[in-house]
Write an enzyme that holds these catalytic residues in place. Sequence first.
Site, PDB file in Angstrom:
ATOM      1  N   ASP A 137       0.817  -1.211   0.000  1.00 21.02           N
ATOM      2  CA  ASP A 137       0.000   0.000   0.000  1.00 21.02           C
ATOM      3  C   ASP A 137       0.854   1.266   0.000  1.00 21.02           C
ATOM      4  OD1 ASP A 137      -2.259  -1.531   0.008  1.00 21.02           O
ATOM      5  OD2 ASP A 137      -2.663  -1.319   2.150  1.00 21.02           O
ATOM      6  N   ARG A 240       7.724  -6.768  11.123  1.00 22.37           N
ATOM      7  CA  ARG A 240       8.209  -5.621  11.896  1.00 22.37           C
ATOM      8  C   ARG A 240       7.081  -4.959  12.689  1.00 22.37           C
ATOM      9  NH1 ARG A 240       7.869  -3.894   6.547  1.00 22.37           N
ATOM     10  NH2 ARG A 240       6.769  -1.916   6.152  1.00 22.37           N
ATOM     11  N   GLU A 398       2.204   5.033   5.504  1.00 18.98           N
ATOM     12  CA  GLU A 398       3.240   6.051   5.463  1.00 18.98           C
ATOM     13  C   GLU A 398       3.087   6.967   6.668  1.00 18.98           C
ATOM     14  OE1 GLU A 398       5.700   6.170   2.948  1.00 18.98           O
ATOM     15  OE2 GLU A 398       4.784   4.207   2.584  1.00 18.98           O
TER      16      GLU A 398
END
Length: 428
Positions: A137, A240, A398
Amino acid sequence: MSLQSFRVDQTLLPRKLRRSIQRNTSFFTQRKFVPHCSTDLSTSCKEEVPNYLAVNVLPDQSNTRQGAVRKVLVILNPNSGFRSSRDVFYKKVQSKLKLSGFLMEVVETAYAGHAKILASTVDLSKFPDGIICVGGDGIVNEVLNGLLGRDDFEVAIRLPIGIIPAGSDNSLVWTVLGIKDPVSAAIVLAKGGFTPIDVFAVKWIKAGVTHFGLTASYYGFVADVLELSENFRLHLGPFRYVAAGLLKFLSLPQYRFEVDYLPLSPGTNPELKPLTEKCHEQLSDDDKLRGGIHLDGRIEDSWVTRKGEFLGIFVCNHFCKPARGLLSPVIAPKAQHDDGSLDLILVHGSGRLKLFCFFVAYQLCWHLLLPYVEYVKVKQVKIRPVGNTHNGCGVDGELLRGEGKAEWQCSLLPGQGRLLGRHPGALK
């Protein structure tokens, strides 16, 4: 009679043997071979077309012009997921797209933000049929922001974006188009067509910086996890987020916000009960209702304010179904990618116990039943971190970093985005 002078005369042979000879002769005289041709697969196409192409690609091009060449730019993130995106594209996808009529120029990203620069500077006249993103994404978000930041905004916003899922998180293509794997994505792209989708804008008001998204923006614990996870990107790949989540859970801070939202008019969605009822039910000492104009028990253009501690704040553009996981829970079950509204989820309170209960309930799709979870369909949202609260904002994977007393504003651009391909159910 010698064998050399023996002459086979069909009139002297038995009837069954004569018919057998005729059938065999007809088979060898009528059988034709397709001439050898060179393809991008580096294999011979002698005798027959590969089965997967005949079944999956060729019959499904009803939405494209016969024999049309579709010119697209392919932006590939080689570090997506487990760094397997190169193999995914070149070994599983590229040949199918070429055989389906795609003329592609492939560019690999070299650093974070490279896809945004490519999308903002590329000559769109060379790729009139769209940009295909190979990755997660994050790369789709970069391409979207690159297109919407161009001077020729009116042209760029109409350019469709295709997705080949090969990243850590592929929620967008799974939620909107129902696609999990790259081969299925290539088949859907080959079928043609596009899907309209709402675009939302997140504006850092003080700095005047605007960032666009297609999936969700989030604040509080999840934004903190997103920031911490960048330290483990190269070593843990998709895992992660798990590592960062556990570390942040063990050192959980308090998050305080001021949230203003403009509810969607109840008349536009009959499934929702009037928001005035919900507001009066949940008002507390720190909450207030301002600027309200009541008409027939409904509220028109009224901003609602929430203040206090929040473990998390989610502003969703669709129901955000993760591609990975056993149960595939959804965070915003009433959200649709083209309904012209945003879905706001407020997780009130603080502490590890509430956070743990929320994530367990989320995995079972019961999180909206928790008494400290508020769910509202809205037109616009303003979010202000208070005190030492993490002032960053996550958008489609982001992280946007704010400074000082940052204030974030989320608003919607209805139906302004386009995704290449259609949901398989929409084609039937």
